[in-house]
Enzyme design. Structure first.
Site, PDB file in Angstrom:
ATOM      1  N   LYS A  79     108.509  88.953  58.931  1.00  0.00           N
ATOM      2  CA  LYS A  79     107.762  88.564  59.734  1.00  0.00           C
ATOM      3  C   LYS A  79     106.527  89.407  60.123  1.00  0.00           C
ATOM      4  CE  LYS A  79     108.472  85.874  64.238  1.00  0.00           C
ATOM      5  NZ  LYS A  79     109.421  85.575  65.345  1.00  0.00           N
ATOM      6  N   SER A 154     110.027  80.799  66.133  1.00  0.00           N
ATOM      7  CA  SER A 154     108.578  81.180  65.654  1.00  0.00           C
ATOM      8  C   SER A 154     108.758  82.006  64.338  1.00  0.00           C
ATOM      9  CB  SER A 154     108.121  82.341  66.907  1.00  0.00           C
ATOM     10  OG  SER A 154     108.979  83.181  66.938  1.00  0.00           O
ATOM     11  N   SER A 178     114.281  81.989  67.919  1.00  0.00           N
ATOM     12  CA  SER A 178     113.230  82.132  66.906  1.00  0.00           C
ATOM     13  C   SER A 178     113.659  82.379  65.375  1.00  0.00           C
ATOM     14  CB  SER A 178     112.366  83.020  67.305  1.00  0.00           C
ATOM     15  OG  SER A 178     111.299  82.486  68.278  1.00  0.00           O
TER      16      SER A 178
END
Ligand SMILES: [Zn+2]
Lengths: 487, 497
Positions: A79, A154, A178
């Site tokens: 990420k 996310s 997330s």
């Protein structure tokens, strides 16, 4: 061999017995990214040369007979809010569009010492604020099962990358769901470990008391393998907990005798999609069929979780993101009158609307005269929510329910309705408030062929139990073997 | 007009730790090489996290003990949020509602009146220092620059009650604070280098018609010398008296004003006021865990404390018989000086003798050579052995001075002088007092028999005791070293019995 169709276990075996090299594996995923990367939009940057060099180094070590790490030659999508020295780390924000960290996050170092290959940096909602990855200022990420739909967020980029088999493993961060919610949307396994299990050093903070880094994989064993490689104490993170890391992958196949499953009634409330409801209940029946004792449990303060979460998360975010002021690094406005104006203009240009909304909410909640009734009160409710879990887990081993009340929604469907979007996190955020671990495993499909996730939760530092329970379900089902077809 | 000045001080002191408060960067004053003592943590890079420096907390707790503050077993870190270019995270890690120490006091004695007062302390808390903004002073409007070497330096904020009543008291309070902190070796308190900084809150209580009227409080910021603190407060009192006489504004009529101090012009000046009161939005720092300290840990720290200056002064007066003045002169020179004095005293067994030598002979040498006691070539043990011989009556004070001068000469020539050197010098120069009464007797007889002394001898025999002086002098010269008192007695005995 179908490299990108393999599990991490199969890949490790194949590299071990020489069927394929690490370079073959990385190249296969890079080819897949070239072919489909733009359709999915999972990556903000692809580390083509770097990943091939890392893979070549693994091959060299192997042929030299040197010791290899647990993830030797396995590509990982990281990420883009996790610092990677020399590789840009944008947080999907205009503010940090050109930020190249001079240091590695603890997790990055852990991946490197496990001989993993960092194949690219995955898209996310700007500064991890969102549930669909639509808040990325830099790219649209699409759900590999239906590209009209969002991948969740996310950590949508990491989940979509693993779901689309653009990488066998992914690293995400989970502040209110997330990791688990996008795992559920993209049909992969995703886990949020106990707060303090994985060092946050080098994770660009959204909400420090809730953020936790965790793994994605196509199966539970891969998840276990990645978790055991990144978990552990780090003196650079004061909230990191000094507890030994079990060898999760070694025990993951052992079923739990006399498993007691608590079904959380509040997670099946109004607004739950009927396909989700029936798939998750069917999943719980699988546990029954395995001899588990299933009971209903209640987490009575769940109804306050979303409000509590947004007050705490936004308050911390308003402080964590104050440093992006155009002075030392990041975006600085071109035009400004004076110092104050430079701050204001830089921040106005650099942040997207959701980030601004949350900063404003947090600034308000911490303001003198208001913090008692908002921030401090939220901390008290957080304590009550933790107590709910303590009580519920007195009599059961794991809690079960849907990861998300619905399958993946359409891109654009909820962008103008932030409150509805926030409710997407209703089943996941309590675990962050309580600091406990949770995992989402593929548990079926909706009538329109979108994945559905089963969420399991356990007490602090009970990741081993959680992974074994998840694997018990996985070995009885074939949802995790399904692959999306996209073009 | 009758009024009482009301003064409270906020003092910031940098602690002498090896590394910064929340990262491993060195804690050093290094203004010539900006931004070299930095890392991702102290420049607030995304993703970096603070880790508390235990030593900084230990030094803070030690300081709190010296300042008679109560220590909390539980303390925590809070973020104080504001934007400024020298603050890279846009918040300062500080302590808000649960500081590690509270409710203390410092005793000060005013030189002008000799009056002793207690200045109460509200609290002392630990926080990280900010960096330093440097503006183009050429007037050509160049870019401002930021040096982050100082960012994250452990900073102790000590806040007094408004107990101070005059500028002199403020200066003496600060001097005493500096002395104390240097004694316990937690800070060098160098105001020029900014390791000690002071803000003063000043207003007046005007006494009118039996009423006590407080005037608006003014905060004078960034006072960076002791003289500056005293002068700024004096100026501010005069200015506020005038202000009261012209506008009669009371506290609350206007917002608290912040003023700067222009040392060159000797004036305070209004600084741009903040449009609205600052809201720092304090909240507990989620990156740090609360800190608990057990009573056992606190006791272990207490065991490392030295005797504080105030207690030392008292003990010098009460136990050694020094004058208050001498006691202060010695203690106020600093810990090394007082330690030197203590060792000399313990070797020679006479505090007054030690004090005389230290404040006169030794001090003169230090002044001439422009050195500190630590650099002085005659160690306390050696000086003590010289004084011990004086105290025991082995040599005269005058001979002691000769030995002292010779010791200096030898060490200037590169010899390391020791107690053995003292004995050797006394032997070489024949400075040992003559103890052989036969020899003394013979010397006295020789002087009495000397024709030149016939008149004096007669006078003494006739009862004029003051005539004995020249005779003693001659005997002493003859003997090189003898006890003048006993020589005197022997001459009188001989001539009058
Ligand atoms: Zn540093």
């Amino acid at each position: 061999m179908d490299i990108t169709g393999s599990t991490t276990g199969q890949l490790l075996d194949a590299m071990q017995d020489g069927t394929v090299s690490a370079v073959d594996v990385t190249q296969a995923y890079l080819d897949e990214i070239s072919a489909h990367g733009e359709t999915i939009g999972a990556f903000l940057s692809v580390n083509s040369e770097g990943s091939l060099a890392q893979a070549a180094e693994v091959d060299r070590k192997r042929s030299a007979g040197e010791a290899l790490g647990k993830l030797a030659g396995l590509p990982v999508a990281v990420k883009d809010n996790i610092c990677t020295k020399g590789l840009s780390t944008t947080c999907a924000s205009r503010m940090l569009e050109n930020f190249v960290p001079p240091y590695d996050a603890h997790v990055t170092t852990q991946l490197q010492s496990a001989d993993a290959v960092i194949i690219g940096k995955a898209n996310l909602d700007e500064f991890a604020m969102g549930s669909s990855t639509e808040n990325s200022a830099l790219k649209v990420t699409r759900n590999p099962w239906n590209t009209d739909h969002a991948p969740g967020g996310s950590s949508g980029g990491s989940a979509a990358a693993v779901g689309a088999r653009l990488a066998p493993l992914g690293i995400g961060s989970d502040t209110g769901g997330s990791i688990r919610q996008p795992a559920s949307f993209c049909g992969v396994v995703g886990m949020k470990p106990t707060y303090g299990r994985v060092s946050r050093y080098g994770l660009v903070a959204f909400a420090s008391s809730l953020d936790q880094i965790g793994p994605f994989a196509t199966d539970v064993t891969g998840t276990a393998r990645l978790l055991e490689s990144i978990a552990g104490y780090d003196a650079r993170d004061s909230t990191s907990v000094d507890q030994p890391v079990p060898n999760y992958s070694a025990t993951v196949d052992q079923p739990l005798e006399g498993l007691r499953v608590g079904v959380v009634s509040e997670f099946f409330g109004d607004g739950i999609d009927s396909d989700v409801d029936s798939s998750v209940r069917a999943a719980i029946d699988v546990y029954r069929s395995l001899g588990a004792e299933v009971s209903e449990v209640s987490l009575p303060h769940t109804k306050y979780a979303v409000a509590t979460y947004y007050l705490i998360a936004c308050s911390e975010a308003s402080s964590n993101l104050a440093r992006y002021d155009g002075v030392h690094y990041g975006r600085r406005a071109e035009q400004f009158e004076n110092m104050i104006d430079m701050y204001a203009a830089s921040r106005a240009e650099g942040f997207g609307p959701e980030v601004k909304r949350r900063i404003m909410l947090g600034v308000f909640a911490l303001s003198e005269g208001y913090s008692d009734q908002y921030y401090l009160k939220a901390l008290k409710v957080r304590r009550l929510i933790r107590n709910d879990f303590d009580t519920a887990l007195e009599n059961v081993d794991v809690l079960a329910g849907p990861t998300c009340p619905t399958p993946a929604f359409k891109i654009g469907e909820l962008v103008d309705d932030p409150l509805q979007m926030y409710l997407s996190d209703i089943c996941t955020i309590s675990a962050n408030l309580a600091g406990i671990p949770g995992v989402s495993v593929p548990a079926g499909f909706s009538s329109n062929a979108l994945p559905i996730g089963l969420q399991l939760l356990a007490g602090p530092f009970e990741e081993e139990k959680l992974l074994r329970a998840a694997r018990m379900f996985e070995r009885e089902t074939d949802w995790h073997t399904k692959r999306p077809t996209f073009s | 007009m009758e009024f009482t000045p009301i003064i409270g001080l906020e003092v910031h002191v940098q602690l002498l730790t090896k590394s910064k408060l929340f990262c491993g960067c060195p804690n050093l004053f290094n203004p010539d090489n900006p931004n070299v003592q930095t890392c991702p943590v102290c420049i607030g890079l995304p993703g970096s996290l603070p880790v508390m420096n235990q030593e900084a907390l230990r030094l803070s707790q030690k300081t709190a003990m010296a300042l008679n503050l109560n220590l909390a077993n539980f303390t925590k870190w809070d973020r104080k949020q504001y934007y400024y270019p020298d603050l890279p995270k846009a918040y300062q890690i500080s302590q808000f509602d649960l500081p590690f120490s509270y409710d203390g006091w410092v005793e000060v004695t005013l030189p002008s009146s000799g009056e002793t007062t207690k200045v109460r302390l509200i609290r002392a808390h630990l926080e990280e220092d900010a960096g330093k903004n440097m503006h183009d002073e050429s007037g050509r409007g160049g870019d401002s620059k930021v040096d982050l070497n100082r960012t994250g330096t452990p900073l102790l904020e000590i806040v007094s009650e408004p107990d101070i009543r005059c500028a002199e008291e403020a200066r003496v309070f600060l001097e005493e604070l500096r002395l104390l902190l240097r004694y316990i070796e937690v800070s060098d308190c160098n105001m020029q280098e900014g390791s000690m900084r002071c803000d003063a809150n000043v207003n007046l209580h005007v006494h009118e018609d039996g009423e006590k009227i407080p005037t608006p409080i003014v905060e004078v910021k960034n006072l960076n010398s002791f003289r500056g603190v005293e002068a700024a407060i004096e100026y501010e009192i005069k200015r506020q008296v005038k202000a009261w006489e012209t506008d009669r504004k009371r506290i609350g009529d206007v917002p608290k004003e912040t003023r700067g101090w222009d040392a060159d012009r000797g004036q305070t000046f209004a600084q741009r006021g903040k449009e609205d009161a600052a809201d720092y939005r304090y909240f507990p720092d989620p990156d740090l865990v609360p800190v608990t300290t057990t009573d056992e840990q606190l006791e272990a720290i207490r065991a490392t404390l030295c005797v504080f200056p105030a207690d030392r002064r008292k003990s010098y007066v009460n136990d050694l018989g020094l004058s208050e003045y001498d006691a202060s002169v010695i203690v106020d020179q600093g810990r090394e000086y007082a330690d030197y004095f203590d060792e000399v005293t313990s070797v020679c067994g006479d505090g007054k003798q030690a004090a005389n030598w230290l404040t006169q002979d030794v001090q003169r040498e230090l002044n001439d050579r422009k050195i500190e006691i630590a650099e002085f070539s005659i160690s306390a043990a050696v000086l003590g052995s010289v004084l011990q011989k004086i105290v025991k009556g082995d040599i005269t004070i005058k001979s002691g001075r000769e030995v002292f001068a010779e010791l200096l000469k030898q060490s200037d020539d590169g010899t390391t002088v020791s107690a053995e050197s003292v004995d050797a010098i006394i032997a070489d120069k024949g400075l040992g007092k003559e103890q052989d009464t036969g020899k003394i007797d013979a010397a006295i007889q020789a002087v009495i028999d000397n024709e030149r002394n016939a008149k004096a001898v007669e006078d003494v025999r006739g009862g004029k005791q003051q005539a004995v002086g020249p005779l003693i002098g001659q005997v002493m010269r003859e003997l090189k070293g003898a006890d003048a008192g006993s020589v005197r007695q022997m001459i009188i005995d001989k001539l009058t019995s």
